[in-house]
Structure formats: structure tokens, C-alpha cells
Design an enzyme around this catalytic site. Structure first.
Site, PDB file in Angstrom:
ATOM      1  N   GLU A  47     -52.683  23.455  36.962  1.00 53.23           N
ATOM      2  CA  GLU A  47     -51.284  23.024  36.909  1.00 53.23           C
ATOM      3  C   GLU A  47     -50.370  24.243  37.020  1.00 53.23           C
ATOM      4  O   GLU A  47     -49.422  24.249  37.801  1.00 53.23           O
ATOM      5  CB  GLU A  47     -51.040  22.286  35.593  1.00 53.23           C
ATOM      6  CG  GLU A  47     -49.601  21.827  35.398  1.00 53.23           C
ATOM      7  CD  GLU A  47     -49.345  21.275  34.009  1.00 53.23           C
ATOM      8  OE1 GLU A  47     -48.311  20.613  33.826  1.00 53.23           O
ATOM      9  OE2 GLU A  47     -50.165  21.527  33.102  1.00 53.23           O
ATOM     10  N   HIS A  48     -50.641  25.265  36.223  1.00 55.93           N
ATOM     11  CA  HIS A  48     -49.871  26.514  36.251  1.00 55.93           C
ATOM     12  C   HIS A  48     -50.820  27.656  36.589  1.00 55.93           C
ATOM     13  O   HIS A  48     -51.880  27.775  35.965  1.00 55.93           O
ATOM     14  CB  HIS A  48     -49.220  26.803  34.900  1.00 55.93           C
ATOM     15  CG  HIS A  48     -48.339  25.694  34.395  1.00 55.93           C
ATOM     16  ND1 HIS A  48     -48.782  24.751  33.487  1.00 55.93           N
ATOM     17  CD2 HIS A  48     -47.050  25.395  34.664  1.00 55.93           C
ATOM     18  CE1 HIS A  48     -47.789  23.911  33.218  1.00 55.93           C
ATOM     19  NE2 HIS A  48     -46.729  24.283  33.922  1.00 55.93           N
TER      20      HIS A  48
ATOM     21  N   GLN B 172     -49.296  27.817  26.523  1.00 54.20           N
ATOM     22  CA  GLN B 172     -49.875  26.553  26.973  1.00 54.20           C
ATOM     23  C   GLN B 172     -50.764  25.946  25.898  1.00 54.20           C
ATOM     24  O   GLN B 172     -50.822  24.731  25.739  1.00 54.20           O
ATOM     25  CB  GLN B 172     -50.701  26.785  28.247  1.00 54.20           C
ATOM     26  CG  GLN B 172     -50.890  25.535  29.087  1.00 54.20           C
ATOM     27  CD  GLN B 172     -49.577  24.972  29.585  1.00 54.20           C
ATOM     28  OE1 GLN B 172     -48.646  25.710  29.905  1.00 54.20           O
ATOM     29  NE2 GLN B 172     -49.469  23.664  29.625  1.00 54.20           N
TER      30      GLN B 172
ATOM     31  N   HIS C 232     -48.724  -8.341  71.358  1.00 58.21           N
ATOM     32  CA  HIS C 232     -48.118  -7.016  71.416  1.00 58.21           C
ATOM     33  C   HIS C 232     -47.851  -6.622  72.866  1.00 58.21           C
ATOM     34  O   HIS C 232     -46.774  -6.113  73.206  1.00 58.21           O
ATOM     35  CB  HIS C 232     -49.054  -5.978  70.784  1.00 58.21           C
ATOM     36  CG  HIS C 232     -49.022  -5.961  69.281  1.00 58.21           C
ATOM     37  ND1 HIS C 232     -49.454  -7.002  68.521  1.00 58.21           N
ATOM     38  CD2 HIS C 232     -48.589  -4.997  68.401  1.00 58.21           C
ATOM     39  CE1 HIS C 232     -49.310  -6.707  67.243  1.00 58.21           C
ATOM     40  NE2 HIS C 232     -48.786  -5.487  67.140  1.00 58.21           N
TER      41      HIS C 232
ATOM     42  N   ASP D  54     -41.080  26.195  32.869  1.00 59.89           N
ATOM     43  CA  ASP D  54     -41.035  25.026  31.992  1.00 59.89           C
ATOM     44  C   ASP D  54     -39.605  24.616  31.660  1.00 59.89           C
ATOM     45  O   ASP D  54     -39.344  23.442  31.403  1.00 59.89           O
ATOM     46  CB  ASP D  54     -41.775  25.324  30.690  1.00 59.89           C
ATOM     47  CG  ASP D  54     -43.245  24.977  30.770  1.00 59.89           C
ATOM     48  OD1 ASP D  54     -43.672  24.406  31.792  1.00 59.89           O
ATOM     49  OD2 ASP D  54     -43.983  25.284  29.809  1.00 59.89           O
TER      50      ASP D  54
ATOM     51  N   HIS E 145     -49.414  23.323  23.304  1.00 60.73           N
ATOM     52  CA  HIS E 145     -48.997  21.972  23.683  1.00 60.73           C
ATOM     53  C   HIS E 145     -49.787  20.907  22.935  1.00 60.73           C
ATOM     54  O   HIS E 145     -49.228  19.899  22.498  1.00 60.73           O
ATOM     55  CB  HIS E 145     -49.172  21.763  25.192  1.00 60.73           C
ATOM     56  CG  HIS E 145     -47.952  22.118  25.989  1.00 60.73           C
ATOM     57  ND1 HIS E 145     -46.785  21.404  25.904  1.00 60.73           N
ATOM     58  CD2 HIS E 145     -47.723  23.097  26.886  1.00 60.73           C
ATOM     59  CE1 HIS E 145     -45.881  21.944  26.715  1.00 60.73           C
ATOM     60  NE2 HIS E 145     -46.422  22.973  27.321  1.00 60.73           N
TER      61      HIS E 145
END
Length: 839
Positions: free
Chosen positions: A733-734, A664, A826, A767, A667
């Protein structure tokens, strides 16, 4: 303020005299003075008298200023060529008294002073020039200069705001003393008052010649400061005040201080930077070997890391209080570095003064190793504001220093610290939206023309057309067999998992007799898929967005990705576009691509929903268009830097854990990496960090890792429950579980984008090819958002069918509620039907 301005005679110069002159103010140096006459270590304020017999050389004048000259003195004949070109505060005009009135208004406004050559030193006569050159400094040079002017003449001229220029052979001194012949003298250091003393003509002379602090005592005569106590002074400069009746000595104070009470100043203790300097100097000399300060002085890598840490935190600060707090921290460690190298605040100020004197300026760009963190373009930049209170970034991409994370013990962390550990980079939405709005508006108004211009500007690709339509040229999708086979397997797995999510049946529920409700799904007709193209080729993102769109049955799939410089798209992405049945490929990135998808252009189809990750420009553009009712477009989720949180206990394999962290971290420099340990000893943690370093050093993207890993965290916990609670608060996220019985921990997971269970489930599988989707919520949005899935590309429609009998039972309930809300129409829509049924 100077009493007079010495003029070097241009011949052999007594260097001892020159050093003495440097203590009392600027010196006029003829431009033809031999360089050897000026000691290289002499810090003297110089006015350069240019040789008027030579021709104008503007480059030479600029060079004098860049080399540290305070001002240049130029003849009137050159005025038209230099005034308005060079800074006015650096120009003095050389005039004969006969042509002073010939100076135009524009020239007078473009200079800071005039040097007038005159045969008379009458103060009233010279005063007329001060009125003509109002606001400018007036200097006069008596010609011929065979004898020094009287002290009364010097005083009269000085009181007329005129400074006399004296050749070094005619030096004298004049000031108004007290009745006892003494001059009140303020002693300062670094701009702070140390105390008040008195000086005599004799003490001033000796101070100028020796460079020592020497004053006059009414009781004891000459007072050589520090002669017995050791608290001596080095004199840096001597100035006279505007009324010529007081002096200022600027000194470097040594020993215990100026005051007889062994304090730095007679006016109390030092404050601010100078107090810090004294403290650090004291600690440098006497701090214990095991102390933190001594470690800073003796461990360059530790000090380097702290400086870069604080610089990063200052860049992250937002409020005035945060900026002040972080700037103070940075200054502390920067001054520690200076003290360790024998550099003082005075040295820093001298360097700043020299920089300020330069006329030519450096280009304002950052150096290459930092420029990659600057958002220079809208489509390819990966700049993201680093998290407040983050760890140090690397000093240099080529450094061989250790690659380490920061460690915190959660049981000892205060609530404030725990809150900081949960923080992410902050996207300043208002600022970024303001930056992308002109780009979005341009594409919206001018369509393809704007898109082509912006792609050339930001992606450096000159295109003839913006869109590729199928069928795609076979040569554009050609791949090696291993890559094509890998993509095919990944496509099959992702397709299988997402097809299982597809709702093929209609939900039907009879809520009461004769009232049947149903829900069914329909694909979103037109979708835009943004595939970044910045620092890596990402066919996996094309798969993760394209497959669920294909499975959901979207009629139009428009894939957008930045082109390469030659205008082509990577064959890996082209191949995936072919697999997922893309109906168009937009060759553009950044905010301009988002705008084209949202509004459509002459060639780009408009879409109904935009998916995909991207940098701050992409994220801000997505947020902007989704709030524009004219665009009628939605987005998948807010996006931020990639992140992973790993929970590991004593059963973990350190090499596996390190590999997961690094997968990670590579990235981007803003990647968020967190290791939460469960009852691991420091030795066990060290083994993981050793693995991180060993593996990182052989990776091609180690330069990125060197910046992302030091920002990363190790959080020590004592139980799985405590670790998962922290993870739920972080909402990663992970989430990777390296636990003894990892599967049993799954029921406790409440907030995460995707979970990877056990030692053989690396995040890389998700991934690329396990089947789950890798487009996941970041920045803590896993509390509210799911990752992209098949239903993200669908909308759900509900229906209801009410029979006559059903309305007889339901109608009165509806009418009563409508009456309660005051919505009579209505209620009437029900009652009009009920009346027909009971008639």
C-alpha cells in the site's frame, strides 16, 4: 473398574490407609467428614454421601461438584429437586431396599446410579434391581455391616454388575487368580501399555500400602520393580477388569524404562505426546548450553514468544493439515514450558479432569486483553484474521519484553519461504458475507427502523434520527485554531492535487476520414463515503474521499461514520463534511451503513458508488452489495489492514526508518509492516530495531504496537534491484525509499499504492496533507488497482459521429464483420444506410 467401593466412617481416618485406597478407585466420603481428614495433596476420586438428616442445600451440592467430587449421593426425598438440575452422570440415588420400586421413570433417567441399603447380599435378589435400573450403576451397602462379606459373595455381586460398598473397617479384596494363584497384570503409563507381568495377593497388598510397583515373579518371588536398576515405579491406580481375572496398574515409570532392554515399553518405542515428553525431559537434563533447546528452557522471554507465535499461527491455519501442523508446533513449545516447570502430561490430565468436573461454568468471553481482537460488533470491530505463518503476538499488553521484528535473509530463503513472506491476512469472504447478509437484508427491508436498532446494538448509540442534513449546526463543527488551520492546509493541498487530475477537455480523434470518436468525463451523481470511527478519529479519511468527490462534481455526497455513544459525530469530521459540501451525514457504521447507502432508506439517500476503508464487516458488506443487481452500486476497491514496506540502505537514518515503521504499526494489531534492507550489516539492523523499541515505548498506542511489530518482517537483500523486485511482488500500500539516490529507483517501481521518496518524505505526509490520496489498495491489490483519485468519482462516456462519406468507407468493413459473427441485423443497420447513399 472397582471391585468394591470403600466408605469412610466419618471419624478419625488413617491417612496412610486413605492414600492406599486412592490407588484402587473411588472412595465414598460422608459430607460431614472433617476437612482435615483429607490430605490437601491427595488425588482421590470422591463420591460425596450427603447427610440425609439435614435439609436440601442445592448450592452446597454444586460446590461439592465444583471442588472435584466425581459424584454426589443424594436421598430419594431430594430427587425431585436435583434430577434434571444437576448432570445425570454426577448423581447417585440413595435408597432403602423397601422403596427402590417407588422411583419414577423420570428419576431413573436423571441419575447415573443407585446405592441400595439392604440387609441381604444375595446376588439373585440384587440382580432384580439391575434390571429395574437398567443402564445405571448399582452399589449395595449391607446394613448392619458388622463383618465383611465372603470373597465368593463379592465375586458374585461383581459379576452381577453390582459393586459392594464396604466401610473402611471391613476392607478385603477378591479376584480370580490363575491356577498358580497369580493375576495377569497389565502395566500402563499415561494410557499406554508398558508390559505384562503377574501379581499375587502379597504383591498387590504391598503395592497398595507403599505406592510402589511390586509384582510377582514365578522364579524369584516378589519383584520390586527398579530396586536394583533404578527403573522404579510410582503406582497411581490399580483396577480390575470386568471379568475380575486381570489387573491394570497405572504407574509413573522412572529411569531407563519398563522393558529389560532399557526401552520405555516392551511393545516398542513411545510415540506422540509421551515420546515428546521423554525427549524434552532428557534434553532438559542434558542439552548443551549453546543449543536451541537449552535456550528455550533458560530464556523465558524466548519461550513465551515462541508459544505466542505458534498460537497465532494455529489461529491462522485453514486446512486440516495446517491446523494439525500448527497445533503440533504449539504443543511442542507448550510442553517445553511444562517440563521446564516440572509439569508432566499426567499433571495436565489431572487439571483437565478437575475442570471437567465443575458444574458451574465460567462465562465464555475472552479476557479483556484478548477481547479487543474478537469481532464482537459489526461496525466497530477491528478484528482481522492474522497472516498465516506470522510472528508472535505479545503475551500481555503490559509486558516489558523486547519489541522485535522477525528477520529473513532473502538469499537463503526457499521458494516456499519467499511465498510465505508475501502473504497477507486472508479474508474468508464466504464466511463474512454470510455474517453480514442478515444485517444488510434487515436494513434493505425495514429501512430506518432497522438502522436505528442496529446502531443502538453495535455502536451503543440510541438515536432519534439517522441522518444529519446541511446546514450543519455551527457548534457541531467547532475546533481549536491549530486543528482547524491544519485541516484547512490539508484541504487546500489535497484539493489542488486532485483538481489537477480533473479532465476538463474532451478527447477527440478522427480514426478515418468522416469518422470522429471522442471521450468525455461526467461525475458519478451520488456517492457514499465511509469514514471509520473505531479506534481513532479520522478526519483525514473524510478529506481524502470528500475532496475528490467535490472536485469531480458529484451532485450528492453522503458521508457515513459511526456515531459516538451520545449520538454525535466528532467535530473534526463534521468540519470536513462542511468543507467538502456533504449533502448528508449518515450516523451509522459497519454493514448497516453500507446497506443504507446501497439501497437507501426512508431518510438515507441511495448512492451509486461506495468508497472508503473499514473492518471485515464493512469490506464484506461492500462486496455483497456490489454483486446485487438490485442495488446497482459499485465500490472503490477491496480493503484490508494498513501496510508499509520500507527499503533502506546504509545511507538511511535509523531513527527515520523506525519512525516510518511505527507510523503504520500503530494503526492496528493486524497492520502489515515490512523493512527490506539493502546490504545492511547486523549491527546496522540492530540500530534500527533499537530505535523501534525506544520510540515505541513512549507512544500512547504502544499496546497495539506490541502486537503488530512482532508480526512484522525484516527482509535482507544484497542490492536495490533485489529489494525492489521483492517490493513489486509484495505490492505494498505504501512504499518508502530510504536510498542514496531514491528518485532514480522510481522507474523500477511497478506495483505500489503510493511511493514516498527520500528521507524527508514520511508516509504521514501522504496520510494527511501532501496532496496525494491515502485511500490506497492493500493486500497486494496494488497489482491491479490504483488509489482513490479524481477519476474514481467520474465515469467516462465515449461518442462517435460518422458522416455520410465516413459511412461509405467504414460501412462495408462493419457489415463484413457482422456477417462473420452471424449478426444479420447489425449488418442490415449499415447496409440500409449504404443503399440510400448509393441510390
Amino acid at each position: 473398574m472397582s471391585v468394591f467401593l470403600p466408605l469412610l466412617d466419618g471419624g478419625n481416618i488413617d491417612q496412610a490407609l486413605l492414600r492406599s485406597l486412592a490407588r484402587i478407585g473411588p472412595v465414598i466420603v460422608p459430607s460431614n467428614t472433617p476437612p482435615s481428614s483429607l490430605p490437601p495433596d491427595l488425588d482421590v476420586s470422591r463420591y460425596i454421601l450427603l447427610d440425609q438428616t439435614s435439609s436440601l442445600n442445592l448450592d452446597e451440592i454444586v460446590q461439592w461438584l465444583d471442588l472435584g467430587a466425581d459424584k454426589v449421593i443424594v436421598p430419594l426425598a431430594w430427587a425431585k429437586d436435583v434430577v434434571g438440575v444437576l448432570p445425570a452422570d454426577r448423581l447417585i440415588l440413595l435408597l432403602d431396599v423397601s422403596n427402590a420400586s417407588a422411583v419414577s421413570d423420570s428419576v431413573r433417567k436423571g441419575i447415573s446410579g443407585v446405592l441400595i441399603k439392604t440387609s441381604t447380599l444375595d446376588a439373585d435378589f440384587i440382580g432384580s434391581f439391575t434390571r429395574f435400573f437398567s443402564g445405571a450403576d448399582i452399589y449395595v451397602l449391607s446394613t448392619p455391616s458388622s463383618s465383611p462379606p465372603s470373597q465368593s459373595t463379592i465375586r458374585d455381586l461383581r459379576r452381577a454388575n453390582t459393586i459392594i460398598v464396604l466401610p473402611t473397617t471391613l476392607l478385603t479384596y477378591s479376584a480370580t487368580s490363575e491356577p498358580d494363584g497369580l493375576f495377569p497384570t497389565v502395566v500402563t503409563e499415561d494410557g499406554r501399555s508398558l508390559g505384562l507381568v503377574y501379581s499375587s495377593t502379597e504383591s498387590i497388598k504391598e503395592s497398595i500400602l507403599t505406592g510402589k510397583g511390586i509384582y510377582q515373579s514365578r522364579k524369584h518371588g516378589l519383584w520390586r520393580k527398579g530396586e536394583t536398576s533404578g527403573a522404579s515405579q510410582t503406582v497411581l491406580g490399580i483396577r480390575v477388569d470386568c471379568d475380575l481375572d486381570a489387573l491394570e496398574f497405572n504407574v509413573v515409570q522412572k529411569g531407563s524404562g519398563f522393558c529389560h532392554l532399557s526401552r520405555p515399553s516392551c511393545f516398542g518405542e513411545s510415540k506422540g505426546l509421551y515420546a515428546l515428553q521423554k525427549t524434552l525431559q532428557s534434553r532438559f537434563e542434558s542439552s548443551p548450553a549453546e543449543s536451541y533447546t537449552r535456550r528455550l528452557f533458560s530464556d523465558p522471554e524466548l519461550l513465551r514468544a515462541k508459544i505466542m507465535e505458534e498460537a497465532d499461527e494455529l489461529c491462522s491455519a485453514e486446512t486440516q493439515e495446517e491446523v494439525a501442523f500448527e497445533a503440533a508446533d504449539l504443543i511442542y513449545f507448550a510442553l517445553t514450558r511444562c517440563i521446564a516447570s516440572g509439569v508432566t502430561i499426567y499433571d495436565i490430565e489431572r487439571s483437565l479432569d478437575k475442570k471437567a468436573k465443575k458444574v458451574t461454568r465460567r462465562k465464555g468471553d475472552a479476557k479483556p486483553k484478548w477481547a479487543e481482537n474478537t469481532p464482537a460488533t459489526a461496525s466497530t470491530s477491528t478484528f482481522t484474521r492474522p497472516p498465516p505463518r506470522s510472528a508472535p503476538v505479545s503475551w500481555s499488553k503490559t509486558t516489558d519484553g523486547p519489541i522485535r521484528m522477525r528477520t529473513y535473509d532473502l538469499s537463503k530463503a526457499s521458494p516456499e519461504t519467499r511465498s510465505q513472506l508475501l502473504r497477507r491476512p486472508v479474508l474468508k469472504s464466504d464466511e463474512m458475507i454470510a455474517k453480514v447478509k442478515p444485517i444488510v437484508d434487515d436494513v434493505r427491508q425495514r429501512g430506518d427502523a432497522a438502522l436505528l436498532e442496529l446502531t443502538a446494538k453495535f455502536d451503543k448509540a440510541k438515536l432519534d434520527s439517522t441522518v444529519i442534513f446541511p446546514p450543519f449546526a455551527p457548534e457541531s463543527t467547532q475546533l481549536t485554531d491549530p486543528i482547524r488551520n491544519a485541516i484547512d492546509v490539508a484541504y487546500a493541498n489535497v484539493q489542488k492535487f486532485h483538481a489537477a487530475q480533473n479532465e476538463k477537455t474532451t478527447l477527440v480523434v478522427e480514426t478515418m476520414p468522416g469518422v470522429v470518436c471522442s471521450r468525455f468525463s461526467r461525475p458519478i451523481a451520488r456517492v457514499g463515503l465511509y469514514v471509520p470511527g473505531g479506534t481513532a478519529i479520522l478526519p483525514s479519511t473524510a478529506l481524502m474521499l470528500g475532496v475528490p468527490a467535490q472536485v469531480a462534481g458529484c451532485k450528492q455526497i453522503v458521508l457515513a461514520t459511526p456515531p459516538r455513544p451520545d449520538g454525535s459525530i466528532s467535530p473534526e469530521v463534521m468540519y470536513v463534511a462542511h468543507l467538502v459540501g456533504a449533502s448528508a451525514i449518515l450516523k451509522a457504521g459497519g454493514a448497516q451503513a453500507v446497506a443504507a447507502l446501497a439501497y437507501g432508506t426512508q431518510t438515507v439517500p441511495k448512492v451509486d458508488k461506495i468508497f472508503g476503508p473499514g473492518n471485515q464487516w464493512v469490506t464484506a458488506a461492500k462486496m455483497l452489495v456490489q454483486n446485487d443487481t438490485d442495488a446497482l452500486v459499485s465500490i472503490d476497491m477491496p480493503a484490508g489492514p494498513s501496510e508499509v514496506l520500507v527499503i533502506a540502505d546504509s545511507t538511511c537514518n535509523p531513527a527515520f526508518v523506525a519512525a516510518d515503521l511505527l507510523s503504520q504499526a500503530e494503526h492496528g494489531v493486524d497492520s502489515q509492516v515490512v523493512l527490506v534492507t539493502v546490504n545492511l550489516s547486523q549491527e546496522e539492523i540492530n540500530r534500527i530495531e533499537e530505535e523501534v523499541e525506544a520510540q515505541a515505548r513512549v507512544l500512547p498506542r504502544v499496546d497495539i504496537i506490541r502486537q503488530s511489530i512482532p508480526k512484522s518482517l525484516i527482509v535482507k537483500t544484497t542490492s536495490v534491484d533485489e529489494a525492489i523486485k521483492f517490493s513489486n511482488d509484495y505490492a505494498p500500500e505504501h512504499l518508502i525509499l530510504h536510498l542514496k539516490d531514491a528518485r532514480s529507483a522510481l522507474p523500477q517501481v511497478e506495483n505500489a499504492g503510493s511511493v514516498f521518496v527520500g528521507p524527508y518524505s514520511p508516509e504521514s505526509c501522504g496520510d494527511y496533507a501532501s496532496g496525494t490520496n491515502h485511500t490506497l489498495p492493500t493486500n497486494g491489490y496494488a497489482r491491479q488497482f490504483s488509489g482513490v483519485n479524481t477519476q474514481s468519482f467520474q465515469k467516462h462516456i465515449t461518442s462517435q459521429e460518422v458522416t455520410a462519406d465516413g459511412l461509405l468507407g467504414l460501412g462495408p468493413v462493419v457489415a463484413t464483420l457482422a456477417d462473420c459473427e452471424g449478426l444479420q441485423a447489425h449488418a442490415n443497420a449499415v447496409r440500409i444506410r449504404l443503399r440510400t447513399l448509393v441510390a
